[in-house]
Design an enzyme around this catalytic site. Structure first.
Site: not given
Ligand code: IPE
Ligand code: IPE
Ligand code: MG
Length: 268
Positions: A26-30, A43, A77, A137, A191, A197-198
């Site tokens: 998680d966190g690619n967008g930020r 991404h 999204r 692996l 995470r 969270r899960i």
């Molecule tokens: C969880 O991330 C799913 C993946 C990393 C693929 P999200 O960014 O979708 O999760 P939420 O919406 O913050 O819970």
């Molecule tokens: C996780 O990064 C990748 C996917 C869910 C596909 P996000 O795209 O959720 O990045 P944030 O959480 O918005 O930073």
């Molecule tokens: Mg995210």
């Protein structure tokens, strides 16, 4: 195939290094937004972190790596972002399939594929087929995956297979139908991105998994970050319901006694 033991049915063997590592990337967008880039640039960069993590897991002797790439809720999204992610998945499979195979990686994809375009479905099939014999692996990509989807598809298949047992199924009946029945339960969950969270990941399989959360954004994750998580994992006492005292006693009773022969004195 012999089923893997369940953490609620038998006490698992615990090693210094997790046998199975599961990650919510998680966190690619930020990561992208902080650089005034479009989210999708994050991404793209996240794929570099995937490569680094696969390499690090091979070097570390981890046998199973499971990565959450796209959740069953990520369809919510914006359409352009979803479409970019699908295109990236196709491009990544095309570019990496051969390299993964050369490095002894077995690739598996879990999730509901029915919503994917035919080209992606076919590429997944080819990649899984090509890499099936590999044993170094097992890399699992969770794509259009949801923990609840997994439990429900398993329950439905179980009932169809053995309807006579209705009202009397137990967890050992459902386990073989779960999407990841080919792997032991994860030992360590990571995470990135700071959320704790899960998000509908492996809800069944995480029953006794050790959880590790980091503020690092996924594109920043690397071998060094993995070491930090493993160091934390090593300090945990995995009790599986037992007491600390029982664990101490177990270690004492299974300790190998010193059997080195006592050196004989030359002039005796
Ligand atoms: C969880 O991330 C799913 C993946 C990393 C693929 P999200 O960014 O979708 O999760 P939420 O919406 O913050 O819970
Ligand atoms: C996780 O990064 C990748 C996917 C869910 C596909 P996000 O795209 O959720 O990045 P944030 O959480 O918005 O930073
Ligand atoms: Mg995210």
């Amino acid at each position: 195939m012999k089923p893997f033991s369940s953490s609620t049915q038998a006490i698992p063997q615990v090693g210094d290094v997790p046998q199975h590592l599961a990650i919510i990337m998680d966190g690619n967008g930020r990561w992208a937004r902080r650089r005034f880039l479009p989210r999708v640039a994050g991404h793209k960069r996240g794929l570099e972190a995937v490569r680094a993590t696969v390499r690090a897991c091979i070097e570390r002797g981890i046998s199973y790596l499971t990565l959450f790439a796209f959740s069953s809720e990520n369809w919510r999204r914006p359409e352009e972002e979803v479409s970019f992610l699908m295109t990236l998945f196709i491009a990544a499979l095309e570019a990496e399939m051969g390299k993964l195979h050369d490095n002894g990686v077995r690739l598996r994809v879990i999730g509901d594929r029915s919503r994917f375009e035919p080209r992606l479905i076919e590429l997944i099939r080819q990649s899984e087929e090509l890499t099936a014999p590999n044993t170094r692996l097992t890399l699992t990509i969770a794509a259009n995956y949801g923990g609840r989807w997994d439990v429900m598809q398993a329950a439905n298949r179980m009932v169809c297979q053995d309807p006579g047992k209705l009202g009397h199924y137990d967890e050992t009946d459902v386990a073989p139908y779960l999407a990841m029945a080919y792997a032991p339960e994860p030992d360590l969950f990571i995470r990135t991105g700071g959320e704790q969270r899960i998000s509908n990941f492996l809800i069944w399989q995480l029953a006794y998994c050790e959880l590790f959360f980091t503020e690092l954004l996924w594109p920043e994750f690397d071998a060094e970050a993995l070491e930090v998580a493993i160091a934390s994992y090593r300090k945990r006492e995995r009790r599986f319901g037992r007491t600390s005292e029982q664990l101490v006693e177990q270690r004492r009773s299974t300790a190998v006694p010193c059997t080195e022969p006592v050196a004989q004195s030359q002039d005796a």
